[in-house]
Design an enzyme around this catalytic site. Sequence first.
Site, mmCIF file in Angstrom:
data_model
loop_
_atom_site.group_PDB
_atom_site.id
_atom_site.type_symbol
_atom_site.label_atom_id
_atom_site.label_comp_id
_atom_site.label_asym_id
_atom_site.label_seq_id
_atom_site.Cartn_x
_atom_site.Cartn_y
_atom_site.Cartn_z
ATOM 1 N N HIS A 1 0.840 -1.195 0.000
ATOM 2 C CA HIS A 1 0.000 0.000 0.000
ATOM 3 C C HIS A 1 0.876 1.246 0.000
ATOM 4 O O HIS A 1 2.083 1.161 0.223
ATOM 5 C CB HIS A 1 -0.893 0.010 1.258
ATOM 6 C CG HIS A 1 -0.111 0.182 2.531
ATOM 7 N ND1 HIS A 1 0.555 -0.857 3.146
ATOM 8 C CD2 HIS A 1 0.150 1.274 3.293
ATOM 9 C CE1 HIS A 1 1.170 -0.429 4.228
ATOM 10 N NE2 HIS A 1 0.944 0.871 4.349
ATOM 11 N N ASP B 1 0.784 5.225 1.866
ATOM 12 C CA ASP B 1 0.088 5.918 2.948
ATOM 13 C C ASP B 1 -0.566 7.163 2.348
ATOM 14 O O ASP B 1 0.000 7.795 1.462
ATOM 15 C CB ASP B 1 1.077 6.319 4.052
ATOM 16 C CG ASP B 1 1.712 5.096 4.717
ATOM 17 O OD1 ASP B 1 1.129 4.003 4.658
ATOM 18 O OD2 ASP B 1 2.816 5.250 5.297
ATOM 19 N N HIS C 1 4.789 0.225 -0.178
ATOM 20 C CA HIS C 1 5.554 -0.569 0.788
ATOM 21 C C HIS C 1 4.689 -1.652 1.401
ATOM 22 O O HIS C 1 3.461 -1.636 1.264
ATOM 23 C CB HIS C 1 6.153 0.348 1.866
ATOM 24 C CG HIS C 1 5.128 1.184 2.591
ATOM 25 N ND1 HIS C 1 4.541 2.307 2.043
ATOM 26 C CD2 HIS C 1 4.566 1.046 3.817
ATOM 27 C CE1 HIS C 1 3.680 2.825 2.896
ATOM 28 N NE2 HIS C 1 3.663 2.070 3.989
ATOM 29 N N ARG D 1 7.505 -8.930 15.743
ATOM 30 C CA ARG D 1 7.968 -7.600 15.357
ATOM 31 C C ARG D 1 6.911 -6.556 15.696
ATOM 32 O O ARG D 1 5.712 -6.822 15.584
ATOM 33 C CB ARG D 1 8.247 -7.590 13.855
ATOM 34 C CG ARG D 1 8.622 -6.251 13.270
ATOM 35 C CD ARG D 1 9.085 -6.410 11.832
ATOM 36 N NE ARG D 1 9.471 -5.136 11.268
ATOM 37 C CZ ARG D 1 8.669 -4.335 10.576
ATOM 38 N NH1 ARG D 1 7.416 -4.680 10.351
ATOM 39 N NH2 ARG D 1 9.114 -3.180 10.115
HETATM 40 C C1 LIG Z 1 -5.085 8.806 8.801
HETATM 41 C C2 LIG Z 1 -5.179 7.554 8.426
HETATM 42 C C3 LIG Z 1 -4.234 6.890 7.485
HETATM 43 C C4 LIG Z 1 -4.671 5.432 7.527
HETATM 44 C C5 LIG Z 1 -6.136 5.566 7.745
HETATM 45 C C6 LIG Z 1 -6.202 6.602 8.879
HETATM 46 C C7 LIG Z 1 -5.775 5.927 10.197
HETATM 47 C C8 LIG Z 1 -5.004 4.641 9.961
HETATM 48 C C9 LIG Z 1 -4.047 4.700 8.770
HETATM 49 C C10 LIG Z 1 -3.612 3.335 8.247
HETATM 50 C C11 LIG Z 1 -2.432 2.729 9.023
HETATM 51 C C12 LIG Z 1 -2.035 1.382 8.379
HETATM 52 C C13 LIG Z 1 -1.958 1.444 6.847
HETATM 53 C C14 LIG Z 1 -3.183 2.183 6.281
HETATM 54 C C15 LIG Z 1 -3.177 2.101 4.760
HETATM 55 C C16 LIG Z 1 -4.442 1.630 6.937
HETATM 56 O O1 LIG Z 1 -5.115 0.705 6.571
HETATM 57 O O2 LIG Z 1 -4.672 2.380 8.106
HETATM 58 C C17 LIG Z 1 -3.211 3.599 6.811
HETATM 59 C C18 LIG Z 1 -4.289 4.574 6.313
HETATM 60 C C19 LIG Z 1 -3.866 5.389 5.093
HETATM 61 O O3 LIG Z 1 -2.719 5.842 4.994
HETATM 62 O O4 LIG Z 1 -4.709 5.563 4.226
HETATM 63 O O1 LIG Z 2 5.407 -2.417 9.819
HETATM 64 C C1 LIG Z 2 5.911 -1.763 8.921
HETATM 65 O O2 LIG Z 2 7.132 -1.727 8.724
HETATM 66 C C2 LIG Z 2 5.043 -0.960 7.966
HETATM 67 C C3 LIG Z 2 3.756 -0.462 8.594
HETATM 68 C C4 LIG Z 2 2.984 0.427 7.666
HETATM 69 O O3 LIG Z 2 3.248 0.513 6.494
HETATM 70 C C5 LIG Z 2 1.874 1.244 8.196
HETATM 71 O O4 LIG Z 2 1.510 1.119 9.382
HETATM 72 O O5 LIG Z 2 1.333 2.075 7.414
HETATM 73 FE FE LIG Z 3 2.233 2.201 5.526
#
Ligand SMILES: C=C1C[C@]23C[C@H]1CC[C@H]2[C@@]12CCC[C@@](C)(C(=O)O1)[C@H]2[C@@H]3C(=O)O
Ligand SMILES: O=C(O)CCC(=O)C(=O)O
Ligand SMILES: [Fe+2]
Length: 348
Positions: free
Chosen positions: A225, A227, A282, A291
């Site tokens: 994905h 961010d 990533h 981890r």
């Molecule tokens: C402000 C954000 C950014 C979110 C949604 C919300 C809170 C949690 C974040 C994450 C964290 C983990 C990867 C991701 C892809 C997910 O599934 O939740 C992120 C997402 C995004 O970057 O879109």
């Molecule tokens: O665990 C990791 O190294 C990546 C986590 C990640 O990509 C995320 O939380 O958005």
């Molecule tokens: Fe991420």
Amino acid sequence: MPSLSDAFKSVPVQCKEPDISSMDEVPELYLWPQENQQALEENIGVNIPVIDLQHGVTSRASAGSVIELLRAAYEEFGVFQIVNHGVSQQLLERVENQGRRLFSLPLDQKIKARRSPDGVTGYGMARICTFFDRLMWSEGFTSIGSPLEHAEKLWPDDYQDFCETIDEYDHAMKDLASKLMSLILESLGLRQRDYSWGGDNCAALQMNHYPSCPRPAQTMGMAEHTDSTFLTVLYQGSVQGLQIKRSDGMWTVVPAIPNAFVVNAGDLLQVLSNGRYKSVVHRAVNSIKPRLSFAYLWGPPLTAVIEPAPQLVDSKHPLLYRALNWNEYLVVRAKHFDRALEFFRNVQ
Ligand SMILES: C=C1C[C@]23C[C@H]1CC[C@H]2[C@@]12CCC[C@@](C)(C(=O)O1)[C@H]2[C@@H]3C(=O)O
Ligand SMILES: O=C(O)CCC(=O)C(=O)O
Ligand SMILES: [Fe+2]
């Protein structure tokens, strides 16, 4: 004013929370196609710059100023690591300890702080789980500002240490993220004062736990994905697991460096830089070792207008995106995931 949580109300998700920490065998649903797993092990961290924020030196042969190093890193990879960033090792250890403490609670306790289907904060699988037909070998906890509401449910009599530690970390990350953003703007030739947005930046803290996995080569910790942020400051501790997809499609390991942070370029930076800096794709893979990782996802105030910087638009660099705000981007993203940016393409 909408809050970061509101953006997700339109697209509720219901993820399962199986007790993977106690499984000695990997159920079928967790097995991912093998080709997903091949990173260039011999290529570990090759060329992903490590920038010393105090001295400007790098792992690369060609040392230069912080700004030049940053620009080169973001043009080529969309990621770099930083050391000498001013966040104490002691704080990082406290955060890791609290993370370990949270995830080692029994599942029925963690479930009490479960993220609601239309919510963002709390315990559960990463929100992107709904876009994949296999399950990820991980669990997460998301907070926005104070985690009090959830911490009270996890530890009714003993939530204070957790809250204090997360608050402190949140403040440290807030400062660091805005410093990094200043450097990024400078590297793009943009003026800091044009980007104050009049309001508080929004951010979320995502704690991830990847339990020890009996078949790490067949599972996926966090699926690929980008961010949806300006930038993400990630602490991955001492256990390797993060990989980035380079522009040639090859996966590369981002080495775990003690006390370093990984700084990912997010989707909003791709918009603001008019495609000069692309958000980095990533993922995290599993291993026999458990981890933890801590991602500070940082963006603008929710309704601030984000658009490609006019200075970065010219005849050679046509306008790629139309103006948007983080709130509307998150709504589209919640529904369309990795195709979200396409919805904001500028059509001539
Ligand atoms: C402000 C954000 C950014 C979110 C949604 C919300 C809170 C949690 C974040 C994450 C964290 C983990 C990867 C991701 C892809 C997910 O599934 O939740 C992120 C997402 C995004 O970057 O879109
Ligand atoms: O665990 C990791 O190294 C990546 C986590 C990640 O990509 C995320 O939380 O958005
Ligand atoms: Fe991420």
